[in-house]
Structure formats: structure tokens, C-alpha cells
Design an enzyme around this catalytic site. Structure first.
Site, PDB file in Angstrom:
ATOM      1  N   GLY A  94       0.801  -1.217   0.000  1.00  0.00           N
ATOM      2  CA  GLY A  94       0.000   0.000   0.000  1.00  0.00           C
ATOM      3  C   GLY A  94       0.831   1.264   0.000  1.00  0.00           C
ATOM      4  O   GLY A  94       2.003   1.276  -0.379  1.00  0.00           O
ATOM      5  N   CYS A  95       0.230   2.342   0.494  1.00  0.00           N
ATOM      6  CA  CYS A  95       0.768   3.691   0.287  1.00  0.00           C
ATOM      7  C   CYS A  95       2.044   4.004   1.052  1.00  0.00           C
ATOM      8  O   CYS A  95       2.748   4.941   0.692  1.00  0.00           O
ATOM      9  CB  CYS A  95      -0.303   4.730   0.634  1.00  0.00           C
ATOM     10  N   PHE A  96       2.363   3.245   2.102  1.00  0.00           N
ATOM     11  CA  PHE A  96       3.594   3.552   2.837  1.00  0.00           C
ATOM     12  C   PHE A  96       4.839   2.976   2.174  1.00  0.00           C
ATOM     13  O   PHE A  96       5.972   3.299   2.547  1.00  0.00           O
ATOM     14  CB  PHE A  96       3.512   3.059   4.293  1.00  0.00           C
TER      15      PHE A  96
END
Length: 388
Positions: A163-165
Site C-alpha cells: 500500500g501507500c507507505f
């Protein structure tokens, strides 16, 4: 006879891991955010849901996004009507597209980075490929190695569903690889496309609709190595990297791979969870350097959405120009998940050069790369700029 200690010393690099090149790529298909609600509700056969469309229009208007790039064209969506329903079984068809297009887009970004690096691709020793957009065996790391014609002995790592991290995660891994393998040149690629998450609207799941308003497609590639040669052009040094789980944040952001594709769920308090935890992360990262003025460093922040940026800005008392590069990338590309922070790095070093600033970090010496995503997981990378 040599000792293990002597072997280890010989294996380690002398200097810090350094970003030596950055490349980016997007699909050709560009969508205008102002007209996207009309298109989205038409292509998903949802024009009768007038109140929901008005809500979506407001989401898009407040998103601070001007345009996004998407592999999914109207033609592809008409060929795959199940993508346009909210919960229709469609994973096979989505995967058929993703397993081809994710490495292909990654290849474009990697070729751009390799060109900017200016060194033979045979010098690449490691590949780290990151995507939340599809799963296959052998994976996109293997496909990329074949597409680029890299040496068969290149050491590969495949990262799925982070995901986004994960833009921060890949830099953390590349730092460890480069500093512990003398002469290593690590190619990291984040490639994300919305083919697994696109779906029609649902009145009962507005968090899904938020994702439809924010996410876009993009790939970014970075080459990392320690002890640059005179022929290489350093951009940023990776000084330290940390990962932590925000307390009391379970379920704030999560995703599930199902027959209908990848479903995302976001709680309304995500902006406050991020803003309430960011200062502790910054303190732990910068206290050893004696830095506590967050306006004295340059910022590479995963955009997430405008509400998150606004709350972070307010919590830390940041001047508006601190998040200029972040807001620019959000406006021009939307939220590209793991690839976002690498796009922002690229934007910052280019703008710093074009504006005649003294360093790659907007004329400043120290900077932070900040990513967050499912968990809620936070990545904090301390950067050191180089003279332009």
C-alpha cells in the site's frame, strides 16, 4: 586465513546509501478531474444515482487533483462490464491485465532512471519491485528483469500488497542492501495501476467512493548505491529509516483481495491519526541530528488526500511552501500509492535545479520522506541533499 569479521568488513560499503537516479512513467490515458464524475457515473451505468453523483462531484472538487492517468480506458471498461459494477466477480479479468501492465509500466520508469544514471544496466546487482496492483508467480520482479535484459544473477525481491507507505519501505530496504553489499547498485521500482480497485459506486460504501476520486496510475524507479563513482551523479543520501505502527489505529486503512478485486476501506479519522503521530516520528528521526524546527527541512510527504496534508501542515505549523512538491504531484497525478513519494522526490530535485536553488532539497541540507498506509503503518526516512 581470513576471519568472518574481515570478510564482513570487506563486504560493507564505506559511505551512506545514495539515490543516483530517478525515473517515472504513466499510462498514456489522462483523465480530467473536473469532468471525471460525469464520465465515471456514465461508464458505470449509475447516472440514475443523482445524489451519490453530487457527493462524488464534491469529493473530486475538494480533492485538489487536476488530472490523473489511468490504464483503464473507456474501451477496456466496455469490454469488461463486471469492472463497472460494485461487487461483481472480476478478479481473473483484472489480474490478466495487471500482470502484464504493472511490469510494463515499471519498465518505462526503470528505463528512464537507467538513462539518467548513465551507467550500463549490467551494473545493476539487485532489483526490488513493489506493487499493490496484482499477484503472479514468477512475479513482476522476474518480468522486469526479463523486459530490461538484466543479468540472470541479479538478486530480486518482490513486495506485494503493502500500500501507500511502501515508497518509504523500498528506500529503507535499498539502503540496507547498498550499505551492506559493497559496489551494489539497487534498482527499486514501484508500479501501481487502478485496474484492481476500480469499481462502480455504492451508497453504502462511501469510503470506496473516496478511493475512486483519489487514485491514479504511475510507476517510479530509483537507483540506489553507496560510494558513488565520479561518473555517477548523486541526488539524495539516505541517512536513516524507520517504520512504526500508529497506536490505536487498527482498521484505519485496510484492503482485501477478493473475487471482486481489491477492496479498500478508509476510516474518517485517518487524517487525525496521521497528524497526531507524525511529530513523534519526526522527533525520533531528527533528535540525533539536533533538529526540531520542521520548517528547516525539506518535505517529501505521501499525499494521501488534501485533508491529511492540511492537518499535518496545521499540526506542525508548516509554512505553505513546505508541501509544495507534494501538492504539485497530487494535483498532476492523484494518489499513486507506493509510487507517490518517488514522484515527489523527482519533482523536488528538478524544481530545485530549475529554480537555481543550492541543493537538490530546495536549497536545504536535511529533509524527511514520510509515508503512511495500511496498519496504520508509518515510514520515516531522513534524507540529506547534495549541491545542485
Amino acid at each position: 586465513m581470513v576471519t568472518v569479521g574481515e570478510v564482513r568488513k570487506a563486504q560493507r560499503a564505506e559511505g551512506p546509501a545514495t539515490i543516483l537516479a530517478i525515473g517515472t512513467a504513466t499510462p498514456a490515458n489522462c483523465v480530467n478531474q473536473s469532468t471525471y464524475p460525469d464520465y465515471y457515473f456514465r461508464i458505470t451505468n449509475s447516472e440514475h444515482k443523482t445524489e451519490l453523483k453530487e457527493k462524488f462531484q464534491r469529493m473530486c472538487d475538494k480533492s485538489m487533483i487536476t488530472k490523473r492517468y489511468m490504464h483503464l480506458t473507456e474501451e477496456i471498461l466496455k469490454e469488461n462490464p463486471s469492472f463497472c459494477e460494485y461487487m461483481a466477480p472480476s478478479l481473473d479479468a483484472r489480474q490478466d491485465i495487471a500482470v502484464v501492465e504493472v511490469p510494463k509500466l515499471g519498465k518505462e520508469a526503470a528505463q528512464s532512471a537507467i538513462k539518467g544514471w548513465g551507467q550500463p544496466k549490467s551494473k545493476i546487482t539487485h532489483v526490488v519491485f513493489c506493487t499493490t496492483s496484482g499477484v503472479d508467480m514468477p512475479g513482476a520482479d522476474y518480468q522486469l528483469t526479463k523486459l530490461l535484459g538484466l543479468r540472470p544473477s541479479v538478486k530480486r525481491l518482490m513486495m506485494y500488497q503493502q500500500g501507500c507507505f511502501a515508497g518509504g519501505t523500498v528506500l529503507r530496504l535499498a539502503k540496507d542492501l547498498a550499505e551492506n553489499n559493497k559496489g551494489a547498485r539497487v534498482l527499486i521500482v514501484c508500479s501501481e495501476i487502478t485496474v484492481v480497485t476500480f469499481r462502480g459506486p455504492s451508497e453504502a460504501h462511501l469510503d470506496s467512493l473516496v478511493g475512486q476520486a483519489l487514485f491514479g496510475d504511475g510507476a517510479a524507479a530509483v537507483i540506489v548505491g553507496a560510494d558513488p563513482t565520479p561518473a555517477e551523479k548523486p541526488l539524495f543520501q539516505l541517512v536513516s529509516a524507520a517504520q512504526t505502527l500508529a497506536p490505536d489505529s487498527c482498521g484505519a486503512i485496510d484492503g482485501h483481495l477478493r473475487e471482486v478485486g481489491l477492496t479498500f476501506h478508509l476510516l474518517k479519522d485517518v487524517p487525525s491519526v496521521v497528524s497526531n503521530n507524525i511529530e513523534k516520528c519526526l522527533f525520533e528521526a531528527f533528535n540525533p541530528l539536533g533538529i526540531s524546527d520542521w520548517n528547516s527541512v525539506f518535505w517529501i510527504a505521501h499525499p494521501g488526500g488534501p485533508a491529511i496534508l492540511d492537518q499535518v501542515e496545521d499540526k506542525l505549523g508548516l509554512k505553505p511552501e513546505k508541501l509544495r512538491a507534494t501538492r504539485h504531484v497530487l494535483s498532476e497525478y492523484g494518489n499513486m500509492s507506493s509510487a507517490c513519494v518517488l514522484f515527489i522526490l523527482d519533482e523536488m530535485r528538478k524544481a530545485s535545479s530549475n529554480d537555481g536553488l543550492g541543493t537538490t532539497g530546495e536549497g536545504l541540507e536535511w529533509g524527511v520522506l514520510f509515508g503512511f498506509g495500511p496498519g496504520l503503518t508509518i515510514e520515516t526516512v531522513v534524507l540529506h541533499s547534495v549541491p545542485t
